[in-house]
Each structure stands twice: as structure tokens, then as C-alpha cells.
Enzyme design. Structure first.
Site, PDB file in Angstrom:
ATOM      1  N   LYS A 258       0.845  -1.197   0.000  1.00 41.49           N
ATOM      2  CA  LYS A 258       0.000   0.000   0.000  1.00 41.49           C
ATOM      3  C   LYS A 258       0.878   1.243   0.000  1.00 41.49           C
ATOM      4  O   LYS A 258       1.791   1.344   0.813  1.00 41.49           O
ATOM      5  CB  LYS A 258      -0.914   0.003   1.227  1.00 41.49           C
ATOM      6  CG  LYS A 258      -2.047  -1.005   1.144  1.00 41.49           C
ATOM      7  CD  LYS A 258      -2.996  -0.890   2.310  1.00 41.49           C
ATOM      8  CE  LYS A 258      -4.104  -1.945   2.230  1.00 41.49           C
ATOM      9  NZ  LYS A 258      -5.074  -1.684   1.157  1.00 41.49           N
ATOM     10  N   ARG A 332     -10.457 -11.537   0.410  1.00 41.24           N
ATOM     11  CA  ARG A 332     -11.323 -12.520  -0.248  1.00 41.24           C
ATOM     12  C   ARG A 332     -10.675 -13.890  -0.321  1.00 41.24           C
ATOM     13  O   ARG A 332     -11.362 -14.904  -0.388  1.00 41.24           O
ATOM     14  CB  ARG A 332     -11.734 -12.001  -1.632  1.00 41.24           C
ATOM     15  CG  ARG A 332     -10.601 -11.825  -2.584  1.00 41.24           C
ATOM     16  CD  ARG A 332     -10.964 -10.906  -3.745  1.00 41.24           C
ATOM     17  NE  ARG A 332     -10.996  -9.497  -3.342  1.00 41.24           N
ATOM     18  CZ  ARG A 332     -11.283  -8.500  -4.168  1.00 41.24           C
ATOM     19  NH1 ARG A 332     -11.603  -8.752  -5.438  1.00 41.24           N
ATOM     20  NH2 ARG A 332     -11.266  -7.257  -3.734  1.00 41.24           N
TER      21      ARG A 332
HETATM   22  N1  BES Z   1      -8.452  -3.980   3.526  1.00 42.91           N
HETATM   23  C1  BES Z   1      -8.545  -3.446   2.219  1.00 42.91           C
HETATM   24  C2  BES Z   1      -9.833  -2.647   1.992  1.00 42.91           C
HETATM   25  C3  BES Z   1     -10.003  -1.375   2.776  1.00 42.91           C
HETATM   26  C4  BES Z   1      -9.619  -0.184   2.243  1.00 42.91           C
HETATM   27  C5  BES Z   1     -10.622  -1.394   4.010  1.00 42.91           C
HETATM   28  C6  BES Z   1      -9.820   1.001   2.955  1.00 42.91           C
HETATM   29  C7  BES Z   1     -10.814  -0.239   4.721  1.00 42.91           C
HETATM   30  C8  BES Z   1     -10.420   0.965   4.194  1.00 42.91           C
HETATM   31  C9  BES Z   1      -8.504  -4.563   1.184  1.00 42.91           C
HETATM   32  O1  BES Z   1      -7.754  -5.685   1.517  1.00 42.91           O
HETATM   33  C10 BES Z   1      -7.901  -4.000  -0.072  1.00 42.91           C
HETATM   34  O2  BES Z   1      -6.770  -3.628  -0.018  1.00 42.91           O
HETATM   35  N2  BES Z   1      -8.689  -3.947  -1.137  1.00 42.91           N
HETATM   36  C11 BES Z   1      -8.263  -3.442  -2.390  1.00 42.91           C
HETATM   37  C12 BES Z   1      -8.728  -4.392  -3.479  1.00 42.91           C
HETATM   38  C13 BES Z   1      -8.124  -4.146  -4.829  1.00 42.91           C
HETATM   39  C14 BES Z   1      -6.639  -4.462  -4.804  1.00 42.91           C
HETATM   40  C15 BES Z   1      -8.823  -5.029  -5.832  1.00 42.91           C
HETATM   41  C16 BES Z   1      -8.895  -2.058  -2.579  1.00 42.91           C
HETATM   42  O3  BES Z   1     -10.043  -1.875  -2.163  1.00 42.91           O
HETATM   43  O4  BES Z   1      -8.212  -1.192  -3.082  1.00 42.91           O
HETATM   44 ZN    ZN Z   2      -5.699  -5.467   0.980  1.00 45.87          ZN
END
Ligand code: BES
Ligand code: ZN
Ligand code: ZN
Length: 481
Positions: A258, A332
Site C-alpha cells: 500500500k 477474499r
Molecule cells: N483492507 C482493504 C480494503 C479497505 C480499504 C478497508 C480502505 C478499509 C479501508 C482490502 O484488503 C484491499 O486492499 N482492497 C483493495 C482491493 C483491490 C486491490 C482489488 C482495494 O479496495 O483497493
Molecule cells: Zn488489501
């Protein structure tokens, strides 16, 4: 906070007091002079929602005026939110003990205010050198509740408190093995609750390819926790409701790390697991007559060691192969194994998951509710929507049209772990999970927007909210078994 039930007569009580003023019947009981009552009536003629504090030296009277004619959920939510304002005043006035009474007020209204005070008074304090202000005691007029009714509410609020503590705890102090241990020790003290913790070796022998892959970059072992509550009064043949909670103890994104400040607050990525464990514990505390299981895959996601990589192809618990396109879509992967495990081992009446799954859910509806989807779970989702409105932890439904399935098909495997387009990210995540639920009624709750607030909102200070515990507890209460 301590809550006690006492006989309180507003006109004689000596001490700080909240008086709920919902309709005209309250006027006769207000411990105020004629002119003050007239002033309140005048204010109500303009707008019924306000808080007015009166000095009754050396004490204060806080009149909380509201409109009891509005629909009940709205009235109750208004009271929860006003609790935060009241607490601000209490802090300024250094009120630590307060009596709560009213006239022409319903028990549900008093309960909502108490709930609001409890939720709003919570803050994450354990790393602070100086304990901040908290309200210490509320003495509630005994006309509103029987002792066991108040105790049942308190037990639920206690579970919400712990849910928030867990979510707020940084991963340095709450990793997967520790969280599993904590859950196990709580379960050991609860009647009718069985908790099984599977370690890495057992997870390997179960071939949970998703959970193992996400864990590969971490030094901490994963855990797969099963908490089952089966009230002895129940027929054990009954198919359980199975809850699945995302337990990513920390989400760095993995090798698709991230960027910038997107990693902040990712200690809250296990809020789904904390929520589901808390609901099952609350059901057991209050002996709800419903058979329920929580499945919690726990791991952090890091880019260390032999971390899983984009292009890896995983074989999941049910044999489905998944092409990893982005390691940050890790939730997921661990949920898929847990959902498949539910289908294979429990014949659930319904599978409901809660997960901080997608940033897209937050972009779609902000921090005001849960993004929900269903597959063969129409009845259950409709029920959740209804209770969601009642407790004001609301759901908005996203479509699960067949067309979205195309977006998660892989060239090299059965599925890819994220859509082939940045569009509809919340739905493609839901579709991915639904694949593993097969024919079992399935409801997916994306709680990314509500699990953790960066700013204070409604009856929550910033940090973990425990959003979803009241919803799912009320849903279990509704199961007419
Ligand atoms: N844990 C995150 C989602 C999230 C983002 C929760 C902000 C709370 C606040 C999840 O694992 C994630 O990183 N999702 C990605 C998915 C993408 C790579 C398809 C996202 O939402 O950007
Ligand atoms: Zn994630
Ligand atoms: Zn995540």
C-alpha cells in the site's frame, strides 16, 4: 460505566440529572419552575430537538428534548447521537455520576440514550499515560427496566466494547496467535460455547490455500478459529447460522504494498472477525436460542520472506484455483477458504460474512452504512435490512448480476482475485466470495466504510466503532426458533 436502577422522583432528586422530554406529558414532572417550563415550551415550538442545561446549584439538570412523534428508529438514533453531545457537556461540567429519568418516555427511548452514552463514552485509552474523562455512573429510573433487561443490554455493550478494543489494538500487540488465544480463553468461560483453534500445521492439512498464501510473507503463524454456540435448549440437529469474519490482523498490501498513507489504520482489517466473535459471545451471554458458528481466518498480510506474488495460482480449500492479480486483494482469499469450509462442514442455514473488504465500498457510500449483497439469501438480506433500520446500522444492497462474473474469470485459473477493470470493485469482490458459497444462502457485508472512523461520527469517537455487532445480534434475536 456502572448502571444502576433506582427509584428516582425528579422533583426530589438531589444530584446531576438528565430529564428526557419527548412530549407534553413531561411538562408536569419537570423539576422546574413555571417560567422555566414556559421557556422550554417556547423552544419546543420552534424545534423539538435540543439539550438545555439548568443550574440547580450545586447540581445541574440536563433537559434532553426530542420529538417522540417521529418514527421510532429515528427517535432512538437521535437520542444515541445526542448522547455524544451530552457527554461533551458532562466533561465540561466534570459530571461523573448522573441520574436518568423522564416522563412520557418509552423504555426503548431510555435504552437508546443509555446505549448512546455507552458507545460515545468509549475511547481507546490503554496506551495513554493519563486516563481521560469518562462518565462513571448512570442511575436509571427503575420504572423503565427490570434488572435482567438492563443486564442483558449491558452484556451486549460489553461485547461491543471488546470488539472495539481488539480492532483498535495495533498488530504489535494483537497478532493472529494472540487473538486466537484471547478468543479461546473467553469461550472457555461461556456456557454452550466451543472454540477450536487450528494452527498452521492443521491449516496446511486442511489445504486452505488462500489463508496459507496470504500468510507466507509473515513471521506470525496464521490461525483458523471456530467458535460454536449451541444452546443446550436447542435441537442440535438444527442447521446453524454461520458467520465468517475477515481477520487480516494487518494489511500492508503484501508485495503490492500500500502506498503513502493508504496503510494507515490497516490494523482494523480484522474488524469482521472481531465483529463475528463478539456477536456469538453476546448471543451466548444472553442465551439466545439460536445455533450459530463463527469462522475466523486470521493472519497478517506482509511482503516478507516468501510472500505470495501476483501471478501465483492458488488452490483453495474447495479445489477452486485462483490467479493472484493483486496481493492487496487478500481478504477474499482467506474468506473464500472459510466460506468453503462452512459449506462443506456445517450445511448452514445461511452464511453471512463481514469484511473490511474494499476501498470501493467506502467510495460508493462513504461511512454511513454497509454495502450488502446476497446469493440465494434474499430472505436473510431483507431481514437484515429491516433490523438494520431498527438499530440504525444500515445496509444498502448492491447488485449481483450475472454479468459481473465475467470480470473475475481468469485466463489461467478458475478465478482471478480481482476484477479485470477498476469498476465495481465492491461487487466483483462479493461475486468472488459468492462462488465459494455455492448453493448455500449467502449474504456478504462489506464493512470497510464503517468499521473504523478516522473522525468522530454520531455516537462514536474516532477509531473502531463495533458497527455490525448490534445489527447481527438483533438479527439473531429475530430468529423465531
Ligand atoms: N483492507 C482493504 C480494503 C479497505 C480499504 C478497508 C480502505 C478499509 C479501508 C482490502 O484488503 C484491499 O486492499 N482492497 C483493495 C482491493 C483491490 C486491490 C482489488 C482495494 O479496495 O483497493
Ligand atoms: Zn488489501
Ligand atoms: Zn484487507
Amino acid at each position: 460505566m456502572i448502571y444502576t436502577l433506582e427509584k428516582i422522583s425528579p422533583k426530589d432528586y438531589e444530584g446531576d440529572m438528565i430529564f428526557l422530554y419527548g412530549d407534553e406529558t413531561a411538562e408536569r414532572s419537570l423539576p422546574l419552575g413555571k417560567r422555566e417550563v414556559a421557556l422550554l415550551k417556547e423552544r419546543r415550538a420552534e424545534d423539538k430537538d435540543f439539550i438545555l442545561a439548568f443550574d440547580r446549584l450545586p447540581y445541574r439538570l440536563y433537559v434532553l428534548s426530542f420529538d417522540s412523534e417521529k418514527p421510532a428508529p429515528e427517535v432512538q438514533e437521535g437520542l444515541r447521537r445526542n448522547a455524544m453531545k451530552l457527554l461533551g457537556k458532562f466533561e465540561a461540567d466534570q459530571v461523573k455520576t448522573v441520574a436518568l429519568c423522564g416522563a412520557g418516555t418509552l423504555p426503548e427511548e431510555v435504552a437508546a440514550l443509555l446505549e448512546g452514552l455507552t458507545l460515545a463514552d468509549y475511547s481507546f485509552d490503554r496506551y495513554k499515560s493519563k486516563e481521560p474523562y469518562h462518565l462513571e455512573q448512570v442511575m436509571v429510573d427503575a420504572v423503565y427496566f427490570k434488572a435482567d433487561e438492563l443486564e442483558a443490554m449491558q452484556r451486549l455493550w460489553n461485547r461491543i466494547y471488546w470488539c472495539r478494543e481488539w480492532v483498535n489494538l495495533p498488530v504489535q500487540d494483537l497478532n493472529a496467535p494472540r487473538f486466537a488465544e484471547e478468543l479461546e480463553s473467553i469461550a472457555a468461560d461461556l456456557e454452550g460455547v466451543k472454540c477450536t483453534v487450528m494452527d498452521k500445521r492443521q491449516i496446511e492439512s486442511l489445504r486452505m490455500g488462500g489463508l496459507l498464501a496470504v500468510n507466507r510473507g509473515s513471521v506470525d503463524e496464521p490461525r483458523f478459529v471456530v467458535i460454536e454456540y449451541n444452546p443446550s435448549t436447542r435441537n442440535t440437529q438444527n442447521n446453524p447460522i454461520v458467520f465468517v469474519g475477515k481477520g487480516v490482523m494487518y494489511d500492508t498490501g503484501g508485495l503490492n504494498i500500500k502506498p503513502e498513507d493508504y496503510m494507515q489504520e490497516m490494523k482494523s482489517d480484522m474488524a469482521g472477525a472481531a465483529t463475528m466473535a463478539s456477536v456469538v459471545f453476546a448471543a451466548a451471554d444472553n442465551r439466545l436460542p439460536v445455533h450459530v458458528v463463527a469462522l475466523l481466518p486470521l493472519t497478517d498480510s506482509r511482503p516478507g520472506f516468501n510472500a505470495y506474488a501476483a501471478d501465483d495460482i492458488l488452490t483453495m480449500y474447495d479445489g477452486t484455483t485462483v490467479e493472484v492479480v493483486n496481493t492487496d486483494a487478500e481478504g477474499r482469499l482467506i474468506l473464500a477458504d472459510a466460506i468453503a469450509y462452512a459449506v462443506k462442514n456445517y450445511h448452514p442455514r445461511v452464511i453471512i460474512d463481514a469484511a473490511t473488504l474494499t476501498g470501493a465500498a467506502v467510495r460508493a457510500i462513504s461511512t454511513f452504512g454497509i454495502a450488502a449483497m446476497e446469493q440465494n439469501g434474499r430472505k436473510e438480506l431483507e431481514m437484515l435490512k429491516v433490523v438494520g433500520e431498527q438499530v440504525y446500522e444500515r445496509l444498502v444492497e448492491f447488485p449481483m448480476w450475472k454479468e459481473y462474473e465475467e470480470l473475475i474469470k481468469s485466463e489461467y485459473a478458475d478465478l482471478r482475485n480481482c476484477g479485470n477493470t477498476p469498476q465495481a470493485g465492491t461487487i466483483t469482490a462479493g461475486k468472488f466470495l459468492a462462488h465459494f458459497a455455492k448453493e448455500t444462502p449467502y449474504v456478504h457485508l462489506d464493512i470497510a466504510g464503517v468499521a473504523y472512523f478516522t473522525k468522530a461520527q454520531h455516537c462514536w469517537r474516532c477509531g473502531a466503532s463495533g458497527y455490525g455487532v448490534r445489527l447481527l445480534y438483533a438479527y439473531l434475536q429475530m430468529q423465531g426458533e
